[in-house]
Design a protein around this motif. Sequence first.
Motif, PDB file in Angstrom:
ATOM      1  N   ALA A  32       0.952  -1.300  -0.007  1.00  0.00           N
ATOM      2  CA  ALA A  32       0.001   0.060   0.036  1.00  0.00           C
ATOM      3  C   ALA A  32       0.907   1.322   0.173  1.00  0.00           C
ATOM      4  N   ILE A  33       1.931   0.927   0.799  1.00  0.00           N
ATOM      5  CA  ILE A  33       3.059   2.263   0.625  1.00  0.00           C
ATOM      6  C   ILE A  33       3.515   2.560  -0.509  1.00  0.00           C
ATOM      7  N   GLN A  34       3.891   1.475  -1.018  1.00  0.00           N
ATOM      8  CA  GLN A  34       4.577   1.531  -2.363  1.00  0.00           C
ATOM      9  C   GLN A  34       3.735   2.086  -3.470  1.00  0.00           C
ATOM     10  N   LYS A  35       2.407   1.596  -3.535  1.00  0.00           N
ATOM     11  CA  LYS A  35       1.395   2.361  -4.280  1.00  0.00           C
ATOM     12  C   LYS A  35       1.401   3.647  -4.013  1.00  0.00           C
ATOM     13  N   GLU A  36       1.143   4.228  -2.937  1.00  0.00           N
ATOM     14  CA  GLU A  36       0.808   5.671  -2.547  1.00  0.00           C
ATOM     15  C   GLU A  36       2.154   6.126  -3.102  1.00  0.00           C
ATOM     16  N   LEU A  37       3.174   5.644  -2.876  1.00  0.00           N
ATOM     17  CA  LEU A  37       4.535   6.379  -3.233  1.00  0.00           C
ATOM     18  C   LEU A  37       4.451   6.596  -4.788  1.00  0.00           C
TER      19      LEU A  37
END
Length: 115
Positions: A32-37
């Motif tokens: 989820a963090i990677q997608k947001e980044l």
Amino acid sequence: KSQSVQAMGVRRSQIQEEKQMLQKEMARMDEAIQKELEQISTAHRTKQRKIREAQLKADREHAQRVDKWNEDRKEAIKSRLDDLQRRSSQAEAASRPPWFQIAASNEHRGQPQAQ
């Protein structure tokens, strides 16, 4: 004693399950963090591109205004120069004695100047 060993095994098994659940949760959070980044990065690139495009447009418009100003200025100078040359020629012609004007006029017609 065997109950204690069995209890420890059950406890280990629970700890393993909990550990696996936490690892899965961490993996989901990382994803989820990677997608947001990636979304932030894409938005930033888009914003930077729009800024560059706006700057290029402003630079082009400025260059066009400068070119127009230069062209207008050049025309104004040329017009002023033409006016000065015309007035200078008129003043020079007016300052000549009448016989000089007649002689110059005859030369233009191909007649020799009278001595």
